[in-house]
Scaffold this motif. Structure first.
Motif, short mmCIF file in Angstrom:
data_model
loop_
_atom_site.label_atom_id
_atom_site.label_comp_id
_atom_site.label_asym_id
_atom_site.label_seq_id
_atom_site.Cartn_x
_atom_site.Cartn_y
_atom_site.Cartn_z
N GLU A 150 -49.15 17.65 67.27
CA GLU A 150 -49.49 16.86 68.44
C GLU A 150 -51.00 16.66 68.49
OE1 GLU A 150 -47.49 16.75 72.73
OE2 GLU A 150 -48.70 18.55 72.43
N ALA A 151 -51.43 15.42 68.57
CA ALA A 151 -52.85 15.10 68.60
C ALA A 151 -53.35 15.04 70.05
CB ALA A 151 -53.11 13.77 67.91
N PRO A 152 -54.35 15.86 70.42
CA PRO A 152 -54.89 15.81 71.78
C PRO A 152 -55.39 14.42 72.17
CG PRO A 152 -55.65 17.78 70.66
CD PRO A 152 -54.95 16.95 69.63
N ALA A 153 -55.89 13.66 71.19
CA ALA A 153 -56.40 12.32 71.50
C ALA A 153 -55.28 11.38 71.94
CB ALA A 153 -57.11 11.74 70.28
N PRO A 200 -55.77 18.25 64.61
CA PRO A 200 -57.24 18.16 64.66
C PRO A 200 -57.77 16.86 65.26
CG PRO A 200 -56.53 19.00 62.52
CD PRO A 200 -55.30 18.49 63.22
N LEU A 201 -56.90 15.89 65.53
CA LEU A 201 -57.36 14.62 66.10
C LEU A 201 -57.57 14.81 67.60
CD1 LEU A 201 -54.93 12.23 64.18
CD2 LEU A 201 -57.30 12.80 63.61
N ILE A 202 -58.79 15.21 67.97
CA ILE A 202 -59.05 15.58 69.36
C ILE A 202 -59.64 14.43 70.18
CG2 ILE A 202 -59.31 18.02 68.82
CD1 ILE A 202 -62.35 17.61 68.90
N ASP A 203 -60.23 13.43 69.50
CA ASP A 203 -60.80 12.29 70.23
C ASP A 203 -60.76 11.06 69.34
OD1 ASP A 203 -62.98 12.50 68.42
OD2 ASP A 203 -64.03 13.87 69.76
N PHE A 204 -61.34 9.96 69.83
CA PHE A 204 -61.26 8.70 69.10
C PHE A 204 -62.20 8.64 67.91
CE2 PHE A 204 -60.16 7.10 73.57
CZ PHE A 204 -58.83 7.43 73.39
N SER A 258 -60.79 11.99 62.61
CA SER A 258 -59.92 11.41 61.59
C SER A 258 -59.59 12.48 60.56
CB SER A 258 -60.58 10.21 60.91
OG SER A 258 -61.72 10.62 60.17
N ILE A 259 -58.53 12.23 59.82
CA ILE A 259 -58.15 13.11 58.72
C ILE A 259 -58.32 12.31 57.43
CG2 ILE A 259 -56.25 14.37 57.64
CD1 ILE A 259 -55.17 14.88 60.47
N THR A 260 -59.10 12.85 56.52
CA THR A 260 -59.36 12.17 55.25
C THR A 260 -58.55 12.81 54.13
OG1 THR A 260 -61.22 13.60 54.66
CG2 THR A 260 -61.71 11.67 56.04
N VAL A 261 -58.60 12.17 52.97
CA VAL A 261 -57.91 12.73 51.80
C VAL A 261 -58.41 14.13 51.50
CG1 VAL A 261 -57.66 12.49 49.30
CG2 VAL A 261 -57.39 10.49 50.77
N GLY A 262 -59.72 14.35 51.69
CA GLY A 262 -60.30 15.66 51.42
C GLY A 262 -59.80 16.76 52.34
N ASP A 263 -59.24 16.39 53.48
CA ASP A 263 -58.71 17.38 54.42
C ASP A 263 -57.30 17.84 54.07
OD1 ASP A 263 -61.01 17.25 56.07
OD2 ASP A 263 -60.24 15.44 57.03
N ILE A 266 -55.00 16.20 43.64
CA ILE A 266 -55.05 14.92 44.35
C ILE A 266 -56.06 14.02 43.66
CG2 ILE A 266 -55.68 13.81 46.53
CD1 ILE A 266 -54.61 16.26 47.99
N LEU A 267 -55.66 12.78 43.38
CA LEU A 267 -56.51 11.85 42.64
C LEU A 267 -57.26 10.87 43.53
CD1 LEU A 267 -54.07 11.02 39.70
CD2 LEU A 267 -55.87 12.75 39.77
N ASP A 268 -56.79 10.65 44.75
CA ASP A 268 -57.48 9.71 45.64
C ASP A 268 -58.85 10.25 46.04
OD1 ASP A 268 -55.58 7.64 45.83
OD2 ASP A 268 -54.38 8.81 47.23
N VAL A 269 -59.77 9.34 46.34
CA VAL A 269 -61.13 9.72 46.73
C VAL A 269 -61.10 10.51 48.03
CG1 VAL A 269 -63.40 8.83 47.38
CG2 VAL A 269 -62.08 7.69 45.59
N ALA A 270 -61.84 11.62 48.07
CA ALA A 270 -61.78 12.54 49.20
C ALA A 270 -62.16 11.91 50.53
CB ALA A 270 -62.68 13.75 48.93
N GLY A 271 -63.07 10.93 50.50
CA GLY A 271 -63.56 10.36 51.75
C GLY A 271 -62.67 9.29 52.37
N ILE A 272 -61.59 8.92 51.70
CA ILE A 272 -60.71 7.88 52.23
C ILE A 272 -60.04 8.37 53.51
CG2 ILE A 272 -58.61 6.54 51.82
CD1 ILE A 272 -59.34 6.42 48.90
N ASN A 273 -60.08 7.52 54.54
CA ASN A 273 -59.45 7.87 55.82
C ASN A 273 -57.93 7.75 55.70
OD1 ASN A 273 -59.31 8.57 58.54
ND2 ASN A 273 -59.39 6.45 59.20
N VAL A 274 -57.23 8.78 56.11
CA VAL A 274 -55.76 8.80 56.04
C VAL A 274 -55.14 8.43 57.37
CG1 VAL A 274 -53.73 10.26 55.66
CG2 VAL A 274 -55.73 10.49 54.17
N ILE A 275 -55.63 9.05 58.44
CA ILE A 275 -55.05 8.81 59.76
C ILE A 275 -56.09 9.11 60.83
CG2 ILE A 275 -54.12 11.14 60.08
CD1 ILE A 275 -51.57 9.80 61.21
N GLY A 276 -56.01 8.38 61.93
CA GLY A 276 -56.93 8.59 63.04
C GLY A 276 -56.28 8.13 64.33
#
Length: 215
Positions: free
Chosen positions: A110-113, A147-151, A154-159, A168-178
């Motif tokens: 559950e995301a607080p945001a 971990p999505l506590i506010d706007f 975000s969760i990235t590939v690196g997370d 994992i082959l995708d770039v770590a900084g790519i945004n996955v979800i927000g």
């Protein structure tokens, strides 16, 4: 590693249409350094196997001679109207060599945001590219969205924490979800009522005198 077994036949049907008319799914089997082969599987049995394993689970084909062929589903073609399976491509898998594939991401928590701020979940990636030995392949990777506590969170590939043996082959900084802010409700714009005395246009100069004379 989860494994699925599927009984197949090889070379029984001359055409894909003939296989489909017999209630089977035509399958093309191919891979590096091997000769392509045509298989078919019972439609319902394949449907159950695909629903369970998707494209990220090793499926062991067993033909009429009891020979096994470990494969990964590569491409699925559907009928444009009925959405039924038309044709399947599978890749041969060498159990001793690493493979490149994609694993679906499954989000939980559950995301607080969202709960506290009324935000809207925004997905940017639903699968992640990986490299691993076939024995280490998993059907899905779960991602906790708490971990999505506010706007601005975000969760990235690196997370994402990959299971042991998976790279994992995708770039770590790519945004996955927000989470994005909710859209403000549009307020209806009400035209102001005309002020007293402004309900009609004033007569042009001279018109008032002409009307008086007519009376």
């Amino acid at each position: 590693m989860e494994s699925i077994t599927l009984e197949v036949t090889q070379g029984v049907y001359k055409t894909a249409k003939e296989a489909r008319e017999a209630g089977r799914v035509p399958i093309v089997y191919y891979g590096k350094g091997i000769e392509n082969a045509n298989f078919s599987a019972d439609y319902q049995e394949f449907r159950r196997a695909y629903k369970k394993g998707g494209k990220s689970t090793i499926i062991n084909f067993i033909d009429e001679n009891k020979q096994e062929f470990p494969v990964l589903i590569h491409e699925v073609q559907y009928h444009p109207v009925t959405d039924e399976f038309l044709h399947i491509d599978v890749m041969a898998v060498n159990m001793d060599k690493a493979i490149h594939t994609e694993i679906p991401l499954v989000f939980f928590g559950e995301a607080p945001a969202i709960k506290d701020l009324g935000g809207v979940l925004t997905h940017n990636k639903d699968v992640i590219a990986v490299k691993c030995l076939p024995k280490d392949l998993v059907h899905e990777i779960q991602v906790d969205i708490s971990p999505l506590i506010d706007f601005h969170s975000s969760i990235t590939v690196g997370d994402i924490k990959a299971p042991q043996g998976i790279e994992i082959l995708d770039v770590a900084g790519i945004n996955v979800i927000g989470v994005s802010a909710p859209r403000a409700e549009e307020e209806a714009v009400v035209a102001p009522a005309p002020a007293e005395g402004e309900e009609g246009e004033k007569p042009a100069e001279g018109e008032a005198d002409e009307k008086k004379e007519e009376k």
